[in-house]
Design an enzyme around this catalytic site. Structure first.
Site, PDB file in Angstrom:
ATOM      1  N   LYS A  36      40.577  30.265  30.773  1.00 36.62           N
ATOM      2  CA  LYS A  36      40.779  31.186  31.890  1.00 36.62           C
ATOM      3  C   LYS A  36      40.484  32.624  31.475  1.00 36.62           C
ATOM      4  CE  LYS A  36      44.000  29.956  34.554  1.00 36.62           C
ATOM      5  NZ  LYS A  36      45.360  29.566  34.957  1.00 36.62           N
ATOM      6  N   ARG A 105      49.886  34.001  33.741  1.00 30.62           N
ATOM      7  CA  ARG A 105      49.333  32.654  33.912  1.00 30.62           C
ATOM      8  C   ARG A 105      48.880  32.088  32.572  1.00 30.62           C
ATOM      9  NH1 ARG A 105      44.772  32.935  38.375  1.00 30.62           N
ATOM     10  NH2 ARG A 105      45.398  30.792  38.810  1.00 30.62           N
ATOM     11  N   GLY A 114      47.820  22.413  36.288  1.00 30.27           N
ATOM     12  CA  GLY A 114      49.208  22.225  36.686  1.00 30.27           C
ATOM     13  C   GLY A 114      50.156  21.847  35.569  1.00 30.27           C
ATOM     14  N   MET A 116      50.904  23.598  32.735  1.00 35.97           N
ATOM     15  CA  MET A 116      51.639  24.692  32.103  1.00 35.97           C
ATOM     16  C   MET A 116      52.032  25.725  33.155  1.00 35.97           C
ATOM     17  SD  MET A 116      49.701  25.082  28.462  1.00 35.97           S
ATOM     18  CE  MET A 116      48.116  25.371  29.205  1.00 35.97           C
ATOM     19  N   ARG A 349      35.636  28.245  36.074  1.00 39.78           N
ATOM     20  CA  ARG A 349      35.512  27.369  34.912  1.00 39.78           C
ATOM     21  C   ARG A 349      34.476  26.307  35.241  1.00 39.78           C
ATOM     22  NH1 ARG A 349      41.592  25.176  35.944  1.00 39.78           N
ATOM     23  NH2 ARG A 349      41.198  24.073  37.882  1.00 39.78           N
ATOM     24  N   HIS A 465      46.746  19.244  43.449  1.00 36.91           N
ATOM     25  CA  HIS A 465      47.096  18.748  42.121  1.00 36.91           C
ATOM     26  C   HIS A 465      46.651  17.299  41.938  1.00 36.91           C
ATOM     27  CE1 HIS A 465      49.871  16.697  39.278  1.00 36.91           C
ATOM     28  NE2 HIS A 465      49.678  17.777  38.559  1.00 36.91           N
ATOM     29  N   SER A 795      27.950  -6.045   7.513  1.00 40.71           N
ATOM     30  CA  SER A 795      28.434  -5.746   8.856  1.00 40.71           C
ATOM     31  C   SER A 795      29.925  -5.452   8.726  1.00 40.71           C
ATOM     32  CB  SER A 795      28.213  -6.930   9.803  1.00 40.71           C
ATOM     33  OG  SER A 795      28.683  -6.595  11.092  1.00 40.71           O
ATOM     34  N   CYS A 863      30.527  -4.609  13.676  1.00 37.43           N
ATOM     35  CA  CYS A 863      30.658  -5.599  14.748  1.00 37.43           C
ATOM     36  C   CYS A 863      32.076  -5.703  15.291  1.00 37.43           C
ATOM     37  CB  CYS A 863      30.171  -6.975  14.286  1.00 37.43           C
ATOM     38  SG  CYS A 863      31.044  -7.606  12.846  1.00 37.43           S
ATOM     39  N   TYR A 883      23.026  -0.029  13.051  1.00 34.77           N
ATOM     40  CA  TYR A 883      23.292  -0.522  14.398  1.00 34.77           C
ATOM     41  C   TYR A 883      24.795  -0.663  14.620  1.00 34.77           C
ATOM     42  CZ  TYR A 883      24.175  -5.175  12.384  1.00 34.77           C
ATOM     43  OH  TYR A 883      24.687  -6.231  11.655  1.00 34.77           O
TER      44      TYR A 883
END
Length: 911
Positions: A36, A105, A114, A116, A349, A465, A795, A863, A883
């Protein structure tokens, strides 16, 4: 306080700088100024109308949270910036005749809507409220602002139960016989202020502070402390936001949207956060302050209506929105206030968006030339792609529609109606799927929102909210369904003559806003149909989404280094995996081939006393195994197939010892004991293990039971030869499981090579079958340099490796204490879900290095199910695996994340 090494933190001769004016920062200082504060500074730099103010840094918050006290320099710095603000505004904080009022704020690096604290109208007191009334020429406005301050300050700073203020407000409206706050007159609000002050005195044990500086200092401290509230910590765990960032605090001169019909407040998006479509999206509320919009307590009007209400402010806002989107090169979420026709920007934002919107917006911005394909790839993630693969409601189903609200967050959610968070959590833990229904949600509902399949509210809009939090979590949400009358006390919802009691099933469609009675059937997602090859990009909305997914996936596939294979044990799964883009099979678990009717054969094999019994069992199994592999090699023709030799915990193929013991005991009591049962019980007792996961399994089973592994190798080799004779291209790889020492691997390898040679000689087909092992024990990882001498590939079996490194039995610990570990912050996420980089990951990293030091061409993969986890895929890319392998449904996610890992573009902070 230790010296701060952050290059963005300015140092003076007296130490760290803890306060920045809005004119001093910029959008790149989010770590220091929070999102903010950094963005308020950026808008100030752009020359946009931002009320003057200053930001207290996250460093100050962290110091306070560590020591329990503000930094010694902070008060003087705040005083200096407050003096400068007062000079700019030409008035002093809380002065009696014409008071300067400020908001305090929160503002963390990552948006936590919402979660804090915020306090508005600081500076009002019994004296200054009359000055505000005189200066504004509006008694009602002044007393309304004062009651708001006492209400917010009492709840947020002094810990007073917020319902006490709400109840008093409701009684005031009942006494006046009105339904909305704006119908209360100045005299009513003045009485309400007196009532609110009595509530504070009774509940907090002190008077509401009349000193404006005390108000501000206590509010700043409260914002610091709100970083560690239960709801904030829960939200951070849900969103995987680090807990050590702290929050900045923004002190901003107040502008007022509650000064009459020519004033108001709103939230706007530069694009629709639900769909990604361009247009005018947002909510506006006349004669209101910001919390009225986000709280959802008054229903807003669409932002487009502002053009008729205040054309000048509307046109200016549209121009600013275009400026911000072009500057940030992304969807922007904007909060604004209009004070008597003057537009003020209170926040911007990079906006949260749904999964579908994320893909659409990323490709739109490429087409507009604002970002390139590499950046577009960073703007989406695997979790969003997984959301798009969830089913949707069947449009052709017979349904009973209850009502319709605002489509706030897409998805198809079905569950039992519940009307509070406690019930949502309780029923969810019992295995029930629930829909949380509220008039509107607030931050205290977060844990219930997490537990629910979806959220339904009768109030609020796309910026309430419920909507904002649900979009961030990927939860289905419908807001502002005004036809629904929600009675949380009686635990019911009514729509006309229809009553929905708690426990009744409802369905909500977050893409259309429709609410249905009962369970609506679902159909596959268009994105899944696209991956299955049943849908192509076209003109309608679903096809537009598919086109966006296709473009980003195509780029990810072009740039990724990691190949993606599937964990698949039969031809059906293999074919589906191939359609999803699998480049082979990384794990075929052969023990899954021996369940059902074949289980008895394996039981006979394991319990056989004589060689002829064992050989007979193997002879029966060989053609069945060969057929399995022929089908698998045909499905994956031309791609590698890694077959893991038998690796079950032994108890899975033995009779249950308790059931068998009871059967024998009953037979003996009747004196008709079966000799075979007695013999079987003796054998089961002999082979019974206290901890089968660490017992006779994997390579140990192959070494103890002669002929078991050689039968499987023969079946693989003969199937490959048959497939080659049919002009196919089988690429089989044989994996020996649970190796802890190279000697085990050498013995099995020697036997396997002999069998392969026999098949080559018998069939005349040249076979090149790679032989490797699964690294799933700490000792195997620690001796990888030795094991690589006998292995052509590794693997990593990260499921078992996690169990053995941590000493966890997955089947037990996840149900017994993992919830407590997550709640206490010991885990940020389960180590079975995302790889533990510091422990298990270090073993993987070291094993990769050691194995390749011995054998530079060693092929490396993973895997375990970590192979389909987005964060883990980035780790596997970083350590140099070739992979990853995962379940078929997660293959697109792994492909996308492998591309993101390979891309070096900026923008990884987009959430």
């Amino acid at each position: 306080m230790s010296e701060n090494k952050d290059p963005h933190v300015a140092h003076t001769s007296e130490g760290v700088k803890f306060v920045y004016d809005f004119t001093e920062g910029n959008k790149d200082l989010k770590d220091l100024l929070g999102g903010k504060g950094a963005n308020l500074a950026e808008m100030t730099n752009l020359g946009l109308p931002v009320p003057p103010g200053f930001t207290i840094t996250t460093e100050a918050c962290k110091t306070y949270l560590d020591s329990g006290e503000e930094p010694v320099e902070l008060r003087a710095e705040v005083s200096a910036h407050l003096d400068a603000l007062e000079k700019t505004m030409g008035k002093k904080l809380g002065q009696a005749d014409d008071p300067l009022l400020v908001s305090v704020r929160s503002g963390a690096k990552f948006s936590m809507p919402g979660m804090m604290d915020t306090v508005l109208n600081i500076g009002l007191s019994d004296k200054s409220v009359t000055g505000l009334a005189k200066q504004s020429g509006d008694d009602r406005f002044a007393w309304d602002s004062y009651r708001r301050l006492i209400q917010m300050f009492g709840k947020t700073v002094l810990g007073v139960d917020g319902d006490l203020f709400e109840d008093a407000l409701d009684k005031a409206k009942e006494a006046k016989k009105v339904t909305v706050d704006t119908d209360l007159e100045a005299a009513d609000l003045k009485k309400l202020v007196t009532k609110f002050k009595k509530i504070v005195k009774t509940e907090a044990g002190r008077d509401f502070p009349q000193d404006p500086r005390e108000q501000m200092d206590l509010a700043i401290r409260s914002v610091f402390e709100s970083w560690n509230t239960d709801r904030a910590k829960l939200y951070r765990r849900q969103e995987r936001i680090p807990g050590d960032l702290g929050t900045a605090v923004n002190v901003c001169s107040m502008v007022f949207g509650n000064l009459g019909p020519d004033s108001g407040t709103g939230v706007a998006f530069t694009r629709d956060p639900a769909s990604g479509h361009q247009g005018v999206y947002g909510d506006y509320l006349q004669n209101a302050q910001g919390e009225d919009v986000v709280a959802g307590i008054r229903n807003t009007v669409p932002l487009a209506d502002l053009e008729q209400i205040d054309k000048k402010s509307y046109d200016q806002l549209m121009q600013i929105m275009e400026t911000l989107e072009t500057h940030y090169k992304d969807l922007c979420d904007i909060e604004f206030t209009i004070e008597r026709g003057q537009l003020w920007m209170l926040q911007t934002r990079v906006g949260k968006r749904t999964a579908g919107a994320a893909f659409r917006i990323a490709t739109q911005l490429v087409d507009q030339g604002l970002i390139d394909e590499a950046e577009a790839l960073q703007r989406v993630n695997g979790a969003q792609l997984a959301q798009l693969m969830f089913p949707r409601f069947d449009e052709g189903a017979k349904v009973e529609q209850l009502g319709r609200g605002i489509a706030a967050s897409p998805g198809a959610a079905v569950g039992k109606a519940v009307f509070d968070s406690y019930t949502a959590i309780k029923w969810s833990r019992s295995g029930e799927k629930v829909i949380l229904i509220r008039r509107e949600t607030n931050p205290d509902d977060l844990d219930g929102m997490i537990a629910a399949e979806g959220i339904l509210t009768s109030r609020g809009g796309k910026t309430s909210h419920a909507a904002v939090v649900a979009r961030g979590m990927g939860k289905t949400c419908v807001c502002g369904a005004e036809d629904l009358e929600v009675d949380t006390k009686r635990r019911r919802m009514t729509v006309g003559d229809t009553v929905i009691e708690e426990g009744d099933v409802v369905s909500i469609d977050g893409s259309t806003g429709k609410v249905y009675l009962g369970e609506v059937p679902v159909v596959p997602s268009p994105v899944v149909e696209y991956f299955e090859g049943r849908m192509h990009a076209g003109a309608d909305d679903a096809d537009e989404l598919v086109a966006a997914v296709h473009r980003i996936m195509a780029y990810a596939d072009r740039v990724r280094r990691l190949r993606v294979r599937a964990n698949a044990d039969n031809a059906e799964d293999a074919l589906r995996a191939r359609r999803f883009g699998a480049q082979g099979i990384g794990l075929c678990r052969t023990e899954h081939m021996f369940l059902g009717e074949r289980r008895e054969m394996v039981e006979r094999l394991i319990l056989a006393d004589a060689d002829d019994e064992r050989e007979e069992a193997l002879k029966e199994l060989l053609p069945l195994q060969k057929r399995d592999f022929v089908e698998l090699f045909e499905a994956m023709d031309g791609l590698p197939v890694t077959v893991r030799l038998l690796d079950p915990p032994l108890h899975e193929f033995l009779p249950d010892i308790t059931e068998l013991s009871v059967r024998v005991a009953l037979a003996e009591s009747r004196k008709d004991a079966n000799e075979n049962d007695l013999r079987l019980l003796q054998a089961v007792h002999r082979l019974h293990e206290q901890n089968p996961m660490l017992g006779l399994r994997g390579v140990r089973l192959g070494l103890v039971i002669p002929g078991l592994f050689t039968m499987q190798v023969r079946a693989i080799a003969e199937a490959a030869a048959e497939r080659k004779n049919a002009k196919g291209d089988p690429r089989a790889e044989i994996m020996i499981p649970l190796v802890g020492t190279v000697q085990e691997l050498e013995i099995v390898r020697e036997e396997a090579e002999q069998v392969i040679a026999e098949v080559v000689e018998a069939t005349g087909v040249d076979l090149k079958l790679a032989l490797g092992t699964m690294i799933e024990l700490p000792r195997a990882a620690l001796t990888a340099d030795q094991i690589a001498e006998a292995a052509e590939f590794f693997s990593f079996g990260t499921n078992d490796l996690t169990q053995t490194v941590w000493g966890f039995s997955r089947d037990d610990v996840e149900a017994s204490f993992f919830t407590a570990y997550l709640e206490k912050g010991i885990f940020g996420v389960s180590p079975f879900e995302t790889i533990d980089k510091d422990g298990v990951g270090k073993l993987v990293r070291d094993a990769v290095k050691a194995g390749r030091a011995t054998r530079p061409d060693l092929k490396l993969g993973v895997c375990g199910e970590h192979g389909g986890d987005p964060e883990s895929v980035h780790f596997f890319h970083e350590v140099g695996l070739d992979y990853v392998s995962c379940s078929p449904f997660r293959i697109p996610v792994a492909r996308l994340e492998a591309g993101r890992a390979a891309s070096h573009s900026v923008g990884s902070d987009h959430r």
